[in-house]
Design a protein around this motif. Sequence first.
Motif, mmCIF file in Angstrom:
data_model
loop_
_atom_site.group_PDB
_atom_site.id
_atom_site.type_symbol
_atom_site.label_atom_id
_atom_site.label_comp_id
_atom_site.label_asym_id
_atom_site.label_seq_id
_atom_site.Cartn_x
_atom_site.Cartn_y
_atom_site.Cartn_z
ATOM 1 N N PHE A 135 0.789 -1.229 0.000
ATOM 2 C CA PHE A 135 0.000 0.000 0.000
ATOM 3 C C PHE A 135 0.831 1.294 0.000
ATOM 4 O O PHE A 135 0.251 2.370 -0.121
ATOM 5 N N LEU A 136 2.160 1.239 0.152
ATOM 6 C CA LEU A 136 2.933 2.475 0.321
ATOM 7 C C LEU A 136 2.826 3.387 -0.907
ATOM 8 O O LEU A 136 2.399 4.543 -0.815
ATOM 9 N N VAL A 137 3.243 2.886 -2.067
ATOM 10 C CA VAL A 137 3.234 3.721 -3.274
ATOM 11 C C VAL A 137 1.812 4.092 -3.656
ATOM 12 O O VAL A 137 1.529 5.238 -4.027
ATOM 13 N N SER A 138 0.901 3.128 -3.537
ATOM 14 C CA SER A 138 -0.493 3.407 -3.893
ATOM 15 C C SER A 138 -1.094 4.486 -2.999
ATOM 16 O O SER A 138 -1.822 5.360 -3.460
ATOM 17 N N THR A 139 -0.783 4.424 -1.697
ATOM 18 C CA THR A 139 -1.303 5.434 -0.771
ATOM 19 C C THR A 139 -0.751 6.814 -1.093
ATOM 20 O O THR A 139 -1.483 7.805 -1.141
ATOM 21 N N ALA A 140 0.567 6.886 -1.335
ATOM 22 C CA ALA A 140 1.195 8.174 -1.642
ATOM 23 C C ALA A 140 0.626 8.754 -2.922
ATOM 24 O O ALA A 140 0.310 9.947 -2.997
ATOM 25 N N PHE A 141 0.469 7.915 -3.937
ATOM 26 C CA PHE A 141 -0.069 8.413 -5.195
ATOM 27 C C PHE A 141 -1.532 8.817 -5.044
ATOM 28 O O PHE A 141 -1.965 9.817 -5.616
ATOM 29 N N ALA A 142 -2.273 8.033 -4.261
ATOM 30 C CA ALA A 142 -3.693 8.335 -4.073
ATOM 31 C C ALA A 142 -3.885 9.721 -3.476
ATOM 32 O O ALA A 142 -4.653 10.541 -3.988
ATOM 33 N N VAL A 143 -3.176 9.994 -2.391
ATOM 34 C CA VAL A 143 -3.323 11.292 -1.719
ATOM 35 C C VAL A 143 -2.861 12.421 -2.633
ATOM 36 O O VAL A 143 -3.534 13.453 -2.787
ATOM 37 N N THR A 144 -1.700 12.225 -3.270
ATOM 38 C CA THR A 144 -1.157 13.270 -4.135
ATOM 39 C C THR A 144 -2.049 13.504 -5.345
ATOM 40 O O THR A 144 -2.274 14.650 -5.760
ATOM 41 N N ALA A 145 -2.567 12.411 -5.919
ATOM 42 C CA ALA A 145 -3.437 12.545 -7.087
ATOM 43 C C ALA A 145 -4.698 13.314 -6.748
ATOM 44 O O ALA A 145 -5.141 14.180 -7.510
ATOM 45 N N VAL A 146 -5.278 13.014 -5.605
ATOM 46 C CA VAL A 146 -6.502 13.700 -5.200
ATOM 47 C C VAL A 146 -6.233 15.191 -4.994
ATOM 48 O O VAL A 146 -7.044 16.050 -5.363
ATOM 49 N N MET A 147 -5.064 15.517 -4.443
ATOM 50 C CA MET A 147 -4.763 16.909 -4.110
ATOM 51 C C MET A 147 -4.282 17.738 -5.296
ATOM 52 O O MET A 147 -4.402 18.961 -5.291
ATOM 53 N N THR A 148 -3.711 17.081 -6.325
ATOM 54 C CA THR A 148 -3.113 17.860 -7.421
ATOM 55 C C THR A 148 -3.785 17.668 -8.773
ATOM 56 O O THR A 148 -3.459 18.382 -9.717
ATOM 57 N N SER A 149 -4.698 16.710 -8.906
ATOM 58 C CA SER A 149 -5.351 16.482 -10.204
ATOM 59 C C SER A 149 -6.545 17.421 -10.353
ATOM 60 O O SER A 149 -7.675 17.004 -10.524
ATOM 61 N N LEU A 150 -6.273 18.695 -10.281
ATOM 62 C CA LEU A 150 -7.340 19.692 -10.244
ATOM 63 C C LEU A 150 -7.259 20.603 -11.465
ATOM 64 O O LEU A 150 -6.261 20.633 -12.177
ATOM 65 N N SER A 151 -8.317 21.373 -11.712
ATOM 66 C CA SER A 151 -8.373 22.277 -12.862
ATOM 67 C C SER A 151 -8.411 23.734 -12.423
ATOM 68 O O SER A 151 -8.993 24.584 -13.103
ATOM 69 N N ALA A 152 -7.801 24.019 -11.285
ATOM 70 C CA ALA A 152 -7.856 25.386 -10.761
ATOM 71 C C ALA A 152 -7.241 26.391 -11.723
ATOM 72 O O ALA A 152 -7.783 27.484 -11.928
ATOM 73 N N THR A 153 -6.110 26.022 -12.345
ATOM 74 C CA THR A 153 -5.433 26.982 -13.227
ATOM 75 C C THR A 153 -6.297 27.328 -14.436
ATOM 76 O O THR A 153 -6.424 28.500 -14.807
ATOM 77 N N ASN A 154 -6.887 26.321 -15.063
ATOM 78 C CA ASN A 154 -7.720 26.600 -16.234
ATOM 79 C C ASN A 154 -8.974 27.373 -15.863
ATOM 80 O O ASN A 154 -9.444 28.226 -16.625
ATOM 81 N N ALA A 155 -9.536 27.080 -14.693
ATOM 82 C CA ALA A 155 -10.716 27.821 -14.251
ATOM 83 C C ALA A 155 -10.367 29.284 -13.990
ATOM 84 O O ALA A 155 -11.142 30.191 -14.327
ATOM 85 N N ILE A 156 -9.198 29.527 -13.410
ATOM 86 C CA ILE A 156 -8.761 30.896 -13.129
ATOM 87 C C ILE A 156 -8.531 31.664 -14.431
ATOM 88 O O ILE A 156 -8.942 32.821 -14.585
ATOM 89 N N VAL A 157 -7.860 31.001 -15.394
ATOM 90 C CA VAL A 157 -7.613 31.654 -16.683
ATOM 91 C C VAL A 157 -8.926 31.885 -17.431
ATOM 92 O O VAL A 157 -9.143 32.945 -18.028
ATOM 93 N N PHE A 158 -9.831 30.893 -17.396
ATOM 94 C CA PHE A 158 -11.145 31.075 -18.017
ATOM 95 C C PHE A 158 -11.828 32.311 -17.448
ATOM 96 O O PHE A 158 -12.370 33.133 -18.191
ATOM 97 N N ALA A 159 -11.809 32.428 -16.132
ATOM 98 C CA ALA A 159 -12.481 33.555 -15.484
ATOM 99 C C ALA A 159 -11.895 34.881 -15.933
ATOM 100 O O ALA A 159 -12.624 35.838 -16.236
ATOM 101 N N GLY A 160 -10.547 34.940 -16.006
ATOM 102 C CA GLY A 160 -9.896 36.181 -16.406
ATOM 103 C C GLY A 160 -10.267 36.603 -17.813
ATOM 104 O O GLY A 160 -10.628 37.766 -18.067
ATOM 105 N N TYR A 161 -10.202 35.661 -18.763
ATOM 106 C CA TYR A 161 -10.517 35.991 -20.145
ATOM 107 C C TYR A 161 -12.015 36.248 -20.343
ATOM 108 O O TYR A 161 -12.410 37.119 -21.121
ATOM 109 N N PHE A 162 -12.858 35.488 -19.656
ATOM 110 C CA PHE A 162 -14.302 35.663 -19.795
ATOM 111 C C PHE A 162 -14.720 37.043 -19.283
ATOM 112 O O PHE A 162 -15.506 37.754 -19.936
ATOM 113 N N LEU A 163 -14.196 37.426 -18.129
ATOM 114 C CA LEU A 163 -14.520 38.745 -17.581
ATOM 115 C C LEU A 163 -13.996 39.852 -18.486
ATOM 116 O O LEU A 163 -14.661 40.878 -18.690
ATOM 117 N N SER A 164 -12.798 39.635 -19.044
ATOM 118 C CA SER A 164 -12.231 40.630 -19.960
ATOM 119 C C SER A 164 -13.108 40.786 -21.192
ATOM 120 O O SER A 164 -13.363 41.905 -21.661
#
Length: 543
Positions: free
Chosen positions: A124-153
């Motif tokens: 479970f070591l590698v799987s646990t580390a990847f699971a936690v990291t994947a959940v925390m970093t597999s996000l779309s925050a950057t694209n959502a932020i850029v979308f917001a900036g261009y859409f508002l502009s």
Amino acid sequence: MDEHSRSLADEELNAEVDLVGGIEPIAKDGGAPEEKAGVLGHEVTFFSATMLNVAQMIGAGIYAVPGVILTSVGSTGLFLIYWVLAPLFCFAGLSIYSELASMFPTRSGGEVVYLEQAYPRPRFLVSTAFAVTAVMTSLSATNAIVFAGYFLSACGIPITATSQTVTAVGTIIVTSLVVALSTKWSLRAVNVFSVFKILSLVFIVLTGAAVLSGLTPVKDPYSNFDNLFEGTSTNLNELTLGFVKVIYSFVGWHNAFNVLGEVKSRDPARTLKRAGLLSVFLIAILFFFINLAYVAAVPKEDMKNSGQLIAVVFFRNVFGTTGSKIFPLIISCSSFGNIIGVTVGQARMLREVARQGLLPYPKFFASVKPFGTPIGPVGLRGFLTSMIILALPAKDAFNFVVDLASYPNQFFQAATITGLWVLRRRRRKANIEPSPLQTSNIIVIGYLCLCLLLIILPWVPPTPGHADVSFWYATYCVAGVALLLCCGLYYWLWIIVLPKYGNYEIVEEVEESSEGAKNTKLIRRYKNMSADDETAPLLATPR
């Protein structure tokens, strides 16, 4: 004990594997259980696979990072060279992932599957580390932020921290609903948006050609090409961060591997390799000429000061006020399509994490009810992405999230590459022919060395005033390492300390839902159970 339960602590771990049908290794010591074919359907064609990659690659990166990259590397010449080198990195990775996919042709989830099979021990070591990291970093925050900036502009609304944050969170909610309601329609949306995005990029390339031909109001379009390497940075931190952001622009070259089990093909691994080659080749050409267009139309200092809105400056310089209103709307549509494409792929990866039993309530997150989609992982991803957007200062959110998501990923990329050699050795010991998609060791070693450099070099201090964020330059490195160390600490407490002093062991139990979805549930089995207790309910709750 339930016939599906097995205690891995009592087994002498055989580090090798059983080979099912001579193709797919199934680790004896855990991992996600094999599901019946078609639980998520087979809606992914060659075209859809290509568009899934394109959808993720054409997102915030090409419209947001060029100015930041130029600030890091210092010169126009090195800036353009980076856009030639990065695709080579993608082609190497594509070759490696294709070989791994050929070993697991029915498993969606991509990297999580390869790590699960390559590193069964410590349990479970590698799987646990990847699971936690994947959940925390597999996000779309950057694209959502850029979308917001261009859409508002585009809408003429002042871009404030509040307006950008609210718009970004609303975008995440809408795109999550699209993916959660229908796989078929979300793939259709990906196809439509991807074709639209390709046409948009072609238009920018043609606009750049018009600028260089003197057909636009831009004066002296060749001024940035004088003294191409003047001002080139020699700071390793700045050079590395620039390359990281170029690679970030190509993130998505392996997105289709997350839906490998849903590919409509007799040879899904080869289909995805061809789709990957086509998508990377197409995007590499478009990205290079788009950056050439930026260099021609935007003065060097304006590029550096543009932040994440370089495309707005480009269109304003070429088309005036009208361009600065219309084309940001086109770019925001591109980011919107990117979020849908990424969500489709990443939700499958998180579902595989859940099927290993490494998320709470694994049956819920592995379920495909009621719409035949991984609605639990989609909701989890949307919630965490929204939290990241709300937690970070708007002006630092983009750079910090890009760097933080990239840094821990380099550790897992290095582990995946090394795991390829491990899996090859196991196949040789089992007298299995090498994969027909086997890649050269030179490519594997080169890719591994680059991953290691991207882990080490960001710690070198940048030149004063050239840090990516307003706080300490290596905060994202510390955060990434801290995340991995927390995973190790959690594993030590969960697998070693608590079972030892609690007099129990971790047992895996396979659950199957009515629609055929299967997952592993991790439970406690106390060692003082009598023989009669073996048929009684297990004295534990799922992790």
